[in-house]
Scaffold this active site. Structure first.
Site, short mmCIF file in Angstrom:
data_model
loop_
_atom_site.label_atom_id
_atom_site.label_comp_id
_atom_site.label_asym_id
_atom_site.label_seq_id
_atom_site.Cartn_x
_atom_site.Cartn_y
_atom_site.Cartn_z
N ASP A 42 0.82 -1.24 0.00
CA ASP A 42 0.00 0.00 0.00
C ASP A 42 0.84 1.27 0.00
O ASP A 42 0.46 2.26 -0.59
CB ASP A 42 -1.03 0.01 1.14
CG ASP A 42 -0.45 0.11 2.54
OD1 ASP A 42 0.75 -0.22 2.73
OD2 ASP A 42 -1.19 0.51 3.45
N GLY A 115 -2.20 -6.75 14.44
CA GLY A 115 -2.24 -6.66 12.98
C GLY A 115 -3.63 -6.70 12.39
O GLY A 115 -3.79 -6.94 11.20
N LEU A 116 -4.66 -6.45 13.22
CA LEU A 116 -6.03 -6.44 12.70
C LEU A 116 -6.59 -5.01 12.66
O LEU A 116 -7.80 -4.82 12.56
CB LEU A 116 -6.93 -7.36 13.52
CG LEU A 116 -6.53 -8.84 13.53
CD1 LEU A 116 -7.50 -9.66 14.38
CD2 LEU A 116 -6.47 -9.43 12.13
N SER A 117 -5.71 -4.05 12.79
CA SER A 117 -6.09 -2.63 12.63
C SER A 117 -7.02 -2.10 13.70
O SER A 117 -8.01 -1.43 13.41
CB SER A 117 -6.72 -2.39 11.26
OG SER A 117 -5.81 -2.68 10.26
N SER A 118 -6.68 -2.38 14.95
CA SER A 118 -7.48 -1.78 16.02
C SER A 118 -7.39 -0.26 15.97
O SER A 118 -8.35 0.44 16.30
CB SER A 118 -7.03 -2.31 17.38
OG SER A 118 -5.69 -1.95 17.63
N SER A 119 -6.24 0.27 15.55
CA SER A 119 -6.14 1.74 15.54
C SER A 119 -7.02 2.35 14.45
O SER A 119 -7.66 3.37 14.68
CB SER A 119 -4.68 2.19 15.40
OG SER A 119 -4.10 1.64 14.26
N GLU A 151 -2.96 9.16 12.03
CA GLU A 151 -2.04 8.10 12.43
C GLU A 151 -0.60 8.46 12.05
O GLU A 151 0.33 8.27 12.82
CB GLU A 151 -2.46 6.77 11.79
CG GLU A 151 -1.55 5.64 12.17
CD GLU A 151 -2.26 4.39 12.66
OE1 GLU A 151 -3.50 4.37 12.73
OE2 GLU A 151 -1.56 3.43 12.99
N ASP A 163 -5.37 0.17 6.09
CA ASP A 163 -6.23 -0.14 7.24
C ASP A 163 -7.45 0.79 7.30
O ASP A 163 -8.58 0.35 7.54
CB ASP A 163 -5.43 0.00 8.54
CG ASP A 163 -4.15 -0.81 8.51
OD1 ASP A 163 -4.06 -1.75 7.69
OD2 ASP A 163 -3.23 -0.50 9.29
N TYR A 215 9.17 -1.85 10.22
CA TYR A 215 8.21 -1.32 9.24
C TYR A 215 8.77 -0.08 8.55
O TYR A 215 8.78 0.03 7.32
CB TYR A 215 6.88 -1.00 9.94
CG TYR A 215 5.78 -0.58 8.99
CD1 TYR A 215 4.91 -1.52 8.45
CD2 TYR A 215 5.63 0.75 8.61
CE1 TYR A 215 3.90 -1.14 7.58
CE2 TYR A 215 4.63 1.14 7.74
CZ TYR A 215 3.77 0.19 7.23
OH TYR A 215 2.77 0.57 6.35
#
Ligand code: GLA
Length: 373
Positions: A42, A115-119, A151, A163, A215
């Site tokens: 991305d 890694g499930l995009s809580s933010s 973010e 995300d 990252y």
């Protein structure tokens, strides 16, 4: 309507009522995501194929008149994200400069740091809630853009748009084929249950120390390589260019680039399979192979996997999954496996034996951020 979102909304309402001793004016929910395929593409203006999942962050909200933004949640350490969204919205004119503030109460079922995009779920739910109390509607595209901006610039996480776009645009029983250069989104049916399939999430529960620097490091390697190759982004590199790249880049950067090139291709091949109809027979085998090939590339070429992720992916495949891969940024967190529902128990057993600490659950593709109440 999403049952999962409604449950989180009710939990947020309870927190709101008990903390602020009043009823909320509205409740908003935004989902986490599983990226089915298209990892670390991305921020290279490439392709991704995420689905929003039936795990939501909900926020109950009421307006204030004194300019304060108060927030409460059952989790600690979250406040930068909602504060960042308010800051980004005011800066962009999505909230009035004299925004009068709000009371917020959050409840979430998106696991944190996995890694499930809580933010992104937190940001997108906040954005909808604040826009509503200010009486200024916000489009999903603007919601995603401002959430990512918050973010990047407020929480100082150099993520790409994956995300936030997933959380804002998610659709039930569907995956989103996103071109992250143009932000064009094509929605493809992904009703796995109807095809006798299940998406299994395997949370390794580990978060490696070097995740954040890793990252940022991968991102700069990609940007440096694009510069050296004379293209705007690695999206513009194709298979034929890899030979030329070998003369310009060092061995490590060449592998990073190869991952991005092959991963973009895998996304588009996966979508071609979906366009031919439900995943079954040889199409299902090919789709599974693409998922597993993505993991191998992330492990060997991009080097963002870790021992625990490799263990659960290998175990899922041994147990009979059609394909499996890490999802999200890597260095820990979750992997996914595409499993025939009648093999689910067997796969889960194999994974649990291989990594007893792993938390396993299934997800379905669910709708993106919306007003629940
Ligand atoms: C994290 C980032 C995303 C994306 C993925 C890797 O989830 O937040 O923007 O880069 O990693 O695909």
């Amino acid at each position: 309507m999403s049952l999962a979102a409604q449950e989180s909304a009710e939990a947020a309402r309870k927190i709101f009522e008990s903390v602020y001793a009043a009823a909320p004016a509205g409740i908003f929910a935004a989902p986490g995501r599983v990226n089915v395929i298209g990892e670390h593409t991305d921020y290279n203006e490439g392709f991704v194929l995420p689905m929003a999942i039936d795990r939501y962050t909900a926020v109950a909200v009421a307006p204030r008149l004194d300019g304060l933004l108060r927030m409460v949640s059952e989790r600690a350490g979250w406040s930068d994200y909602p504060a960042g969204v308010a800051w980004a919205m005011i800066g962009a004119g999505a909230l009035p400069a004299d925004f009068k503030g709000a009371d917020l109460a959050f409840s979430s079922r998106v696991p944190v740091g996995s890694g499930l995009s809580s933010s992104a779920a937190l940001e997108c739910s906040t954005g909808l809630a604040l826009a509503a109390v200010a009486g200024k509607p916000i489009s999903p595209a603007e919601l995603a853009r401002l959430s990512q901006y918050a973010e990047n610039e407020y929480a100082h996480v150099p993520c790409g748009p994956l995300d936030q776009l997933s959380s804002a645009f998610g659709a039930a029983d569907a995956v989103l084929h996103i071109d992250t250069r143009t932000f064009d989104i094509a929605v493809h049916p992904f009703a796995l249950g109807d095809a006798g399939l299940t998406m299994l999430v395997m949370n390794t529960k580990v978060q490696h120390q070097h995740g954040e620097s890793g990252y940022a490091d991968r991102r700069s390697a990609c940007e440096r390589s694009a510069r050296l190759l004379g293209v705007p982004a690695l999206r513009d590199v194709n298979f034929a260019d890899l030979d030329r790249a070998a003369a310009v880049l060092d061995e490590t950067d060449l592998r990073r680039v190869r991952h991005v090139v092959t991963e973009n291709d895998r996304v588009n091949r996966f979508v071609s399979l979906l366009q031919l109809g439900p995943l079954e027979g040889p199409r299902l085998n090919s789709a599974g192979e693409l998922l597993t090939a993505s993991h191998v590339s992330l492990r060997d070429d991009f080097e963002v996997s870790c021992a625990e992720l490799d263990i659960v992916v290998d175990a899922a495949l041994r147990g009979g999954a059609h394909g499996a891969r890490m999802t999200g940024g890597g260095f820990g967190g979750c992997a996914i496996a595409l499993v025939s529902t009648d093999r689910l128990e067997r796969v889960a057993e194999t994974v649990s034996e291989a990594l007893p600490q792993a938390e396993l659950f299934t997800v379905v593709a669910d709708r993106g951020a919306y007003q629940v109440a």
